[in-house]
Scaffold this active site. Sequence first.
Site, PDB file in Angstrom:
ATOM      1  N   HIS A   1       3.720  13.131  -8.339  1.00  0.00           N
ATOM      2  CA  HIS A   1       2.754  12.125  -8.788  1.00  0.00           C
ATOM      3  C   HIS A   1       2.602  12.198 -10.315  1.00  0.00           C
ATOM      4  O   HIS A   1       2.595  11.181 -10.996  1.00  0.00           O
ATOM      5  CB  HIS A   1       1.363  12.387  -8.188  1.00  0.00           C
TER       6      HIS A   1
ATOM      7  N   LYS B   1      -9.303   8.055   7.137  1.00  0.00           N
ATOM      8  CA  LYS B   1      -8.525   9.300   7.042  1.00  0.00           C
ATOM      9  C   LYS B   1      -9.504  10.432   6.769  1.00  0.00           C
ATOM     10  O   LYS B   1     -10.486  10.237   6.069  1.00  0.00           O
ATOM     11  CB  LYS B   1      -7.556   9.231   5.848  1.00  0.00           C
TER      12      LYS B   1
ATOM     13  N   ARG C   1      10.576   7.754  -3.250  1.00  0.00           N
ATOM     14  CA  ARG C   1      11.305   9.018  -3.184  1.00  0.00           C
ATOM     15  C   ARG C   1      12.633   8.861  -2.473  1.00  0.00           C
ATOM     16  O   ARG C   1      13.634   9.414  -2.873  1.00  0.00           O
ATOM     17  CB  ARG C   1      10.471  10.069  -2.426  1.00  0.00           C
TER      18      ARG C   1
ATOM     19  N   SER D   1       2.347  15.335  -0.550  1.00  0.00           N
ATOM     20  CA  SER D   1       1.098  16.092  -0.421  1.00  0.00           C
ATOM     21  C   SER D   1       1.109  16.888   0.881  1.00  0.00           C
ATOM     22  O   SER D   1       0.648  18.036   0.923  1.00  0.00           O
ATOM     23  CB  SER D   1      -0.101  15.141  -0.436  1.00  0.00           C
TER      24      SER D   1
HETATM   25  P1  ADP Z   1      -0.536   6.897  -0.138  1.00  0.00           P
HETATM   26  O1  ADP Z   1      -1.388   7.461   0.946  1.00  0.00           O
HETATM   27  O2  ADP Z   1      -1.103   5.642  -0.749  1.00  0.00           O
HETATM   28  O3  ADP Z   1       0.928   6.771   0.190  1.00  0.00           O
HETATM   29  P2  ADP Z   1       0.179   9.155  -1.810  1.00  0.00           P
HETATM   30  O4  ADP Z   1      -0.752   9.982  -2.614  1.00  0.00           O
HETATM   31  O5  ADP Z   1       0.898   9.831  -0.690  1.00  0.00           O
HETATM   32  O6  ADP Z   1      -0.711   7.946  -1.309  1.00  0.00           O
HETATM   33  O7  ADP Z   1       1.265   8.489  -2.748  1.00  0.00           O
HETATM   34  C1  ADP Z   1       0.925   7.604  -3.786  1.00  0.00           C
HETATM   35  C2  ADP Z   1       2.200   7.028  -4.383  1.00  0.00           C
HETATM   36  O8  ADP Z   1       2.940   8.065  -5.024  1.00  0.00           O
HETATM   37  C3  ADP Z   1       3.169   6.400  -3.353  1.00  0.00           C
HETATM   38  O9  ADP Z   1       3.773   5.267  -3.930  1.00  0.00           O
HETATM   39  C4  ADP Z   1       4.199   7.486  -3.148  1.00  0.00           C
HETATM   40  O10 ADP Z   1       5.465   6.932  -2.782  1.00  0.00           O
HETATM   41  C5  ADP Z   1       4.252   8.104  -4.530  1.00  0.00           C
HETATM   42  N1  ADP Z   1       4.718   9.500  -4.477  1.00  0.00           N
HETATM   43  C6  ADP Z   1       4.330  10.458  -3.618  1.00  0.00           C
HETATM   44  N2  ADP Z   1       4.999  11.618  -3.853  1.00  0.00           N
HETATM   45  C7  ADP Z   1       5.836  11.363  -4.890  1.00  0.00           C
HETATM   46  C8  ADP Z   1       6.829  12.140  -5.579  1.00  0.00           C
HETATM   47  N3  ADP Z   1       7.117  13.390  -5.225  1.00  0.00           N
HETATM   48  N4  ADP Z   1       7.486  11.548  -6.604  1.00  0.00           N
HETATM   49  C9  ADP Z   1       7.220  10.258  -6.930  1.00  0.00           C
HETATM   50  N5  ADP Z   1       6.335   9.470  -6.291  1.00  0.00           N
HETATM   51  C10 ADP Z   1       5.649  10.004  -5.287  1.00  0.00           C
END
Ligand code: ADP
Length: 160
Positions: free
Chosen positions: A16, A40, A89, A127
């Site tokens: 992120h 959630k 990803r 996450s």
């Molecule tokens: P959500 O529940 O909205 O998917 P996340 O926190 O899981 O929230 O992810 C937010 C955004 O960040 C999404 O677009 C996800 O694809 C992206 N993301 C998550 N992990 C990574 C990573 N390792 N590298 C790049 N982008 C990521």
Amino acid sequence: MRALYPGSFDPLTLGHLDLIERGCSLFGEVVIAVLQNPGKSPTFSLDQRLEQITQATSHLQGVTVTSFNGLTVNCAREHHAQLILRGLRAMSDFEYELQIAHTNRSLDSEFETIFLSTAAHYSFLSSSVVKEVARFGGRVEHMVPSVVAEDLKRFFNSAL
Ligand code: ADP
């Protein structure tokens, strides 16, 4: 330009953070919007996630951290963002992300969704993977900012 980066961030990973840093260089301003989804049940409370993100992005100019409930497009409008930033990803992200992007555009065509591909060395990070590793006492320092690594340790130690 100002991009809205919405997500759960439960918790923020280095994947992120990489996206946020690159978003700042590309667009100038990134508003990180943490979803407060009552449906959630997050591991970290909204306040904890906001604090983690604020600390982990303190070296960056142009970052704002906020929370939202409900529709992403409403949040983007409220914060005067022109773009919605999301990360990709792998192919497995694509279908879901495309569906959300189409939905958001159907609700308000003013907002374009821009996807940044993940940094290759963070492409395995999510996450939930991070939480799984931390739950079993594995090392997470190379996966998350230090503030998150400390919170994960505290969380899983107290859950024992
Ligand atoms: P959500 O529940 O909205 O998917 P996340 O926190 O899981 O929230 O992810 C937010 C955004 O960040 C999404 O677009 C996800 O694809 C992206 N993301 C998550 N992990 C990574 C990573 N390792 N590298 C790049 N982008 C990521």
